[in-house]
Design a protein around this motif. Structure first.
Motif, PDB file in Angstrom:
ATOM      1  N   PRO A  40      39.411  16.291  56.932  1.00 15.73           N
ATOM      2  CA  PRO A  40      38.984  14.885  57.017  1.00 15.73           C
ATOM      3  C   PRO A  40      39.599  14.189  58.232  1.00 15.73           C
ATOM      4  CG  PRO A  40      40.740  15.094  55.432  1.00 15.73           C
ATOM      5  CD  PRO A  40      40.408  16.492  55.863  1.00 15.73           C
ATOM      6  N   GLU A  41      39.064  13.027  58.586  1.00 10.44           N
ATOM      7  CA  GLU A  41      39.571  12.282  59.745  1.00 10.44           C
ATOM      8  C   GLU A  41      41.019  11.854  59.542  1.00 10.44           C
ATOM      9  OE1 GLU A  41      37.050   9.016  60.676  1.00 10.44           O
ATOM     10  OE2 GLU A  41      35.318  10.264  61.188  1.00 10.44           O
ATOM     11  N   ASP A  42      41.378  11.519  58.301  1.00  8.37           N
ATOM     12  CA  ASP A  42      42.730  11.046  58.008  1.00  8.37           C
ATOM     13  C   ASP A  42      43.682  12.192  57.662  1.00  8.37           C
ATOM     14  OD1 ASP A  42      43.039   8.442  58.554  1.00  8.37           O
ATOM     15  OD2 ASP A  42      42.741   7.684  56.524  1.00  8.37           O
ATOM     16  N   ALA A  43      43.361  13.402  58.104  1.00  7.08           N
ATOM     17  CA  ALA A  43      44.163  14.571  57.756  1.00  7.08           C
ATOM     18  C   ALA A  43      45.657  14.399  58.044  1.00  7.08           C
ATOM     19  CB  ALA A  43      43.621  15.808  58.469  1.00  7.08           C
ATOM     20  N   VAL A  93      42.942  19.118  52.401  1.00  4.57           N
ATOM     21  CA  VAL A  93      42.921  18.770  53.828  1.00  4.57           C
ATOM     22  C   VAL A  93      42.556  19.992  54.657  1.00  4.57           C
ATOM     23  CG1 VAL A  93      44.396  18.151  55.786  1.00  4.57           C
ATOM     24  CG2 VAL A  93      44.499  16.817  53.676  1.00  4.57           C
ATOM     25  N   GLU A 102      44.648   8.581  46.820  1.00  2.77           N
ATOM     26  CA  GLU A 102      45.222   7.406  46.166  1.00  2.77           C
ATOM     27  C   GLU A 102      45.532   7.699  44.703  1.00  2.77           C
ATOM     28  OE1 GLU A 102      46.324   4.682  47.381  1.00  2.77           O
ATOM     29  OE2 GLU A 102      45.696   5.159  49.420  1.00  2.77           O
ATOM     30  N   GLN A 108      52.076  12.801  53.844  1.00  2.00           N
ATOM     31  CA  GLN A 108      52.497  12.435  52.500  1.00  2.00           C
ATOM     32  C   GLN A 108      52.774  13.684  51.657  1.00  2.00           C
ATOM     33  OE1 GLN A 108      52.902   9.117  50.418  1.00  2.00           O
ATOM     34  NE2 GLN A 108      54.109  10.944  49.978  1.00  2.00           N
ATOM     35  N   GLU A 111      39.847  10.285  50.110  1.00  2.00           N
ATOM     36  CA  GLU A 111      40.695   9.087  50.115  1.00  2.00           C
ATOM     37  C   GLU A 111      40.980   8.637  48.681  1.00  2.00           C
ATOM     38  OE1 GLU A 111      43.017   5.894  51.260  1.00  2.00           O
ATOM     39  OE2 GLU A 111      42.315   7.589  52.473  1.00  2.00           O
ATOM     40  N   ARG A 160      47.581  11.776  58.002  1.00  2.52           N
ATOM     41  CA  ARG A 160      48.217  10.889  57.024  1.00  2.52           C
ATOM     42  C   ARG A 160      48.372  11.586  55.672  1.00  2.52           C
ATOM     43  NH1 ARG A 160      46.260   6.675  53.472  1.00  2.52           N
ATOM     44  NH2 ARG A 160      44.131   7.044  54.207  1.00  2.52           N
ATOM     45  N   TYR A 161      47.318  12.266  55.245  1.00  2.00           N
ATOM     46  CA  TYR A 161      47.381  12.978  53.971  1.00  2.00           C
ATOM     47  C   TYR A 161      48.434  14.083  54.016  1.00  2.00           C
ATOM     48  CZ  TYR A 161      42.755  10.816  53.297  1.00  2.00           C
ATOM     49  OH  TYR A 161      41.716   9.934  53.191  1.00  2.00           O
TER      50      TYR A 161
END
Length: 358
Positions: free
Chosen positions: A126-129, A121, A94, A135, A90, A131-132
């Protein structure tokens, strides 16, 4: 110059205090202070009045004209890579997004950040894969429409590969049509010929060695693909032959030690031979612990390794260990008595990404 530096410099040149800037823009003085320290950015609706207040234009304010050198891009990439290595994706995400905001027209940087985030990724899951990845794909689409030809074509190739993986074949065909046809002649060979004609033998040697190394790596890739497809078609003898050629190619062309074990690993995977598979995995993981310098080989003395491969090797190692734990194709390995010892040797708390999954 970064946006925070532009704001601070122009404010001081005009004799304005942070409090006065805040008053004229209808924001707080601490907000202006954060802008100048690079801790936050002005809201997009404030950019035009801020540019007018500082008596500059948006291009200057947002550094649209700034061009980064290859070294500057590499340094920014290494900063994000170091953050990735900590296991805090994360924070790395950012940081990458901040760098893209600072240099929104530097396609080389944007492409680099996109590939790094996508690679991270893929290797860490990761859990937020989603979203990453979304982007990173947006950045790639931006690059695919940019003016830098090399970056544009590289971005299209990545988007094409992703479309194939998703079975979005119409999208893949559209992307493929955007790529130019290859030259009828090898441009690199023409460069070599020019260097030789100019008496620039060292430059010619550098290019020739790089071409040799690239050709050998491409050969390994094709042999692996042929081996895999031949096995699936039941042509086991032919697959074994391709595997043998892959090993010999890696040895004869002094490729990185990791490449020496790939054929053994892939064949053992098809045969469900746990012992050979774990042996090959061990060789691959050990190879990833040490940076590989092609110039150490007598075949490539002029090819200096200028890339920081340590971060990539670390991520690749993590990816292999992740797959070992969750991939159904590797389930037979987890049933082997030697698996527990193998895991205890390589899956340690020193690796944050792996320790979190234990």
């Amino acid at each position: 110059m970064k946006i925070n530096e532009v704001i601070r410099q122009r404010r001081k040149e005009l004799g304005l205090t942070q409090e006065r800037v805040a008053e004229l823009l209808g924001v707080s003085a601490p907000a202006v202070n954060k802008w100048e320290n690079g801790n936050s950015y002005p809201d997009i609706t404030l950019l035009p009045p801020l540019a007018r207040l500082l008596k500059t234009d948006l291009n200057t304010l947002l550094s649209f004209q700034d061009e980064l050198t290859d070294l500057e891009v590499a340094n920014l990439m290494n900063e994000v890579a170091e953050q990735v290595k900590t296991g805090d994706l994360e924070a790395a995400f950012e940081m990458a997004r901040d760098r893209v905001r600072e240099y929104p027209t530097c396609m080389t940087l944007i492409y680099g950040m996109a590939t790094m985030i996508k690679g991270s990724v893929m290797m860490t899951q990761p859990e937020d894969a989603p979203r990453y990845k979304a982007q990173a794909d947006d950045w790639l689409r931006l690059c695919a429409n940019g003016e830098n030809r090399h970056v544009r074509e590289s971005a299209i190739v990545m988007l094409f590969s992703d479309a194939l993986e998703r079975k979005a074949l119409d999208e893949a065909r559209t992307l493929l049509d955007q790529l130019p046809e290859p030259l009828a002649v090898d441009k690199q060979q023409l460069k070599i010929n020019l260097h030789l004609a100019s008496g620039e033998q060292e430059k010619a040697l550098d290019l020739m060695e790089r071409q040799l190394l690239k050709t050998a790596n491409n050969l390994i890739t094709q042999l692996s693909n042929l081996m895999d497809l031949s096995w699936k078609q039941g042509q086991h003898e032919r697959a074994e032959r391709y595997g043998e050629l892959s090993r010999k190619t890696a040895e004869q062309f002094d490729l990185m030690p990791y490449d020496h074990a790939i054929a053994d690993f892939l064949l053992a995977l098809q045969k469900k031979d746990a012992k050979t598979c774990l042996d090959a995995l061990q060789r691959m993981l050990e190879a990833l612990k040490q940076p590989w310098d092609p110039s150490a080989s007598p075949l490539y003395p002029h090819v200096k390794n200028t890339n920081d491969v340590g971060s990539f090797n670390s991520l690749l190692s993590s990816s292999l260990l992740n797959e070992l734990q969750r991939d159904e194709k590797l389930a037979f390995l987890r049933e082997d008595p030697a698996y527990a010892e193998f895991v205890s040797r390589y899956l340690t708390p020193a690796d944050p990404a792996q320790a979190a999954k234990r």
